[in-house]
Design an enzyme around this catalytic site. Structure first.
Site, PDB file in Angstrom:
ATOM      1  N   LYS A 273     -11.084   0.841  -2.438  1.00 32.32           N
ATOM      2  CA  LYS A 273      -9.919   1.734  -3.256  1.00 32.32           C
ATOM      3  C   LYS A 273     -10.686   1.786  -4.756  1.00 32.32           C
ATOM      4  CE  LYS A 273      -7.362   0.596   0.466  1.00 32.32           C
ATOM      5  NZ  LYS A 273      -7.522   1.619   1.510  1.00 32.32           N
TER       6      LYS A 273
ATOM      7  N   HIS B 193      -4.832  -3.314  -2.874  1.00 28.96           N
ATOM      8  CA  HIS B 193      -4.725  -2.325  -4.056  1.00 28.96           C
ATOM      9  C   HIS B 193      -4.548  -3.007  -5.364  1.00 28.96           C
ATOM     10  CE1 HIS B 193      -4.223   0.949  -0.992  1.00 28.96           C
ATOM     11  NE2 HIS B 193      -3.784  -0.063  -0.252  1.00 28.96           N
TER      12      HIS B 193
ATOM     13  N   SER C 213       0.791  -1.211  -0.085  1.00 27.96           N
ATOM     14  CA  SER C 213      -0.209  -0.028  -0.049  1.00 27.96           C
ATOM     15  C   SER C 213       0.871   1.212  -0.083  1.00 27.96           C
ATOM     16  CB  SER C 213      -0.920   0.032   1.260  1.00 27.96           C
ATOM     17  OG  SER C 213      -0.272  -0.208   2.335  1.00 27.96           O
TER      18      SER C 213
HETATM   19  C1  LIG Z   1      -3.199  -3.210   2.119  1.00 27.68           C
HETATM   20  C2  LIG Z   1      -4.503  -2.939   2.750  1.00 27.68           C
HETATM   21  N1  LIG Z   1      -5.173  -3.924   3.392  1.00 27.68           N
HETATM   22  C3  LIG Z   1      -6.353  -3.587   4.208  1.00 27.68           C
HETATM   23  C4  LIG Z   1      -6.876  -2.364   4.178  1.00 27.68           C
HETATM   24  C5  LIG Z   1      -8.107  -2.005   5.021  1.00 27.68           C
HETATM   25  O1  LIG Z   1      -9.241  -1.870   4.015  1.00 27.68           O
HETATM   26  P1  LIG Z   1     -10.482  -1.006   4.579  1.00 27.68           P
HETATM   27  O2  LIG Z   1     -10.058   0.600   4.287  1.00 27.68           O
HETATM   28  O3  LIG Z   1     -11.660  -1.474   3.770  1.00 27.68           O
HETATM   29  O4  LIG Z   1     -10.956  -1.057   5.888  1.00 27.68           O
HETATM   30  C6  LIG Z   1      -6.177  -1.085   3.642  1.00 27.68           C
HETATM   31  C7  LIG Z   1      -6.838   0.182   3.422  1.00 27.68           C
HETATM   32  O5  LIG Z   1      -6.287   1.119   4.039  1.00 27.68           O
HETATM   33  C8  LIG Z   1      -4.936  -1.526   2.901  1.00 27.68           C
HETATM   34  O6  LIG Z   1      -4.319  -0.800   2.295  1.00 27.68           O
END
Ligand SMILES: Cc1ncc(COP(=O)(O)O)c(C=O)c1O
Length: 392
Positions: free
Chosen positions: A240, A211, A183
């Site tokens: 996203k 992502h 990310s």
């Molecule tokens: C790699 C990754 N996993 C999980 C999440 C969490 O997702 P959510 O924003 O839907 O809780 C994010 C988001 O920030 C992320 O970047």
């Protein structure tokens, strides 16, 4: 009351301020275009959003959500296992399983909850989770909640993972977990090599496709498809490229049935509102039927990468819409972000603990809806500020 008499709260916050890590909320209001952001009353060109395909404000998604709101109401009223499970939730689970080429899927209220629910119910005291050093915070928290032994391997370092797997042979079950696209760095996990090690040492692979969903692979189905490496469990989010909200897990029917019965963040969470679910279904329809969106994104990624390289930026990754501009020092990164705002660009500073110490950065991201002019404005601003602050 906590706060009035307990000075430790203020002291803790002062410590955070001293380290340059104090966080404050910025307020986003509606703006004219999906590429713009009205932040605290000022309109900027957005250069840091996860809305990679520009679908979050797409008219078709908005209209679908409004129509669904009118028939289903605003809230879902209960957990999926009590009163909150609509025909739309079931439809989305079928749809996301097919989108990911998997047998079955389960929808959570967020990607964060999907990660903690999956890890805490799959792994237990006698198990080990091998987790990439740069995995998302929700994975770290899921590892902690699981009570399994968590072992961090150096970022995408397969020799380190091999060594750690060798030392982990006595654990009952072994899980390797990695972001599909990291990310904060934008690079893609080496799934092929991970798969070889997993097979050799008897481990399951879990990939967080937050992502990559909508971005990589055929029709945007994600990292496993992009690299042609099947995995055991895929976790993801709709927040996203899909442009809506919510999380999911895909895998075998047995896995999904197990999570439905064991994942506490599924069982004890109010279901997502039907309007969000309907908009998500619409978004997947658009992504699957309009490959141009993905192609446009790729074209913009290449354009920005070429411009930044020409301006002398040292880039990591380069294949995905995430461009980390590493500055290092936290205060300098904050200055960089403030200077970008003066140039009309919104891209906040990313600081520890979101990234390792000494690696503060601007997380520059590109969207399919950015125009070539937008990209030139972004790269020029980064060049100007980069020169001024001696980052390039
Ligand atoms: C790699 C990754 N996993 C999980 C999440 C969490 O997702 P959510 O924003 O839907 O809780 C994010 C988001 O920030 C992320 O970047």
């Amino acid at each position: 009351m906590i706060g009035k008499t307990h000075k430790w709260l203020d002291k803790e916050v002062d410590l955070i301020k001293e380290k340059g890590l104090y966080r404050q909320l910025r307020t986003i209001s509606p703006s004219g275009s999906s590429n713009k952001a009205n932040v605290d009353g000022v309109e900027y060109l957005m250069a840091s959003s996860n809305n990679y395909l520009g679908l979050a404000k797409d008219r078709r998604l908005v209209d679908t959500a409004i129509k669904t709101l009118k028939s289903y109401g605003v809230g879902s009223t209960g957990s999926r296992l009590t009163t909150g499970n609509t025909n739309l939730h079931k439809k989305l689970e079928k749809r996301i399983a097919a989108f990911k080429n998997d047998e079955a899927a389960i929808v959570f209220s967020s990607g964060y909850l999907a990660n903690i629910g999956t890890l805490s119910s799959l792994a237990g005291k006698e198990d080990v989770i091998l987790s990439d050093q740069l995995n998302h915070a929700s994975i770290i928290d899921g590892c902690r909640l699981s009570h399994a032994k968590s072992i961090i391997y150096r970022h995408v370092d397969m020799e380190d993972l091999r060594e750690k797997l060798i030392y982990s042979q006595h654990y009952k079950r072994k899980f390797i977990i990695t972001d599909g696209v990291f990310s904060m760095d934008g690079n893609i996990a080496p799934l092929g090599e991970i798969k070889e090690l997993a097979e050799k040492y008897g481990a399951y692979i879990i990939v967080d496709d937050a992502h990559s969903t909508g971005v990589l692979g055929k029709n945007g189905s994600g990292t496993a498809d992009h690299l042609k490496v099947p995995v055991d469990v895929t976790v993801g989010t709709f927040s996203k490229a899909i442009g809506t909200q919510g999380g999911f897990v895909t895998g075998s029917r047995a896995l999904i049935n197990y999570l439905r019965n064991k994942a506490r963040s599924f069982i004890f969470q109010t279901a997502l509102p039907p309007s969000t679910i309907a908009a998500t279904l619409k978004s997947i329809d658009i992504i699957e039927s309009k490959l141009e969106l993905q192609m446009e994104l790729q074209q913009k990624v290449h354009l920005l990468r070429d411009e930044l390289l020409e301006f002398g930026f040292d880039l990591r990754g380069g294949e995905t819409p995430i461009f980390p501009i590493i500055i290092g020092n936290t205060n300098k990164t904050i200055d960089f972000s403030k200077r970008l705002e003066k140039e009309g660009i919104f891209a906040p500073a990313i600081r520890p603990p979101s990234v390792p110490k000494g690696e503060s950065r601007i997380r520059l991201t590109i969207m399919a809806t950015h125009t070539e002019r937008d990209i030139q404005q972004i790269s020029k601003a980064f060049y100007q500020v980069g020169k001024e602050l001696e980052v390039i």
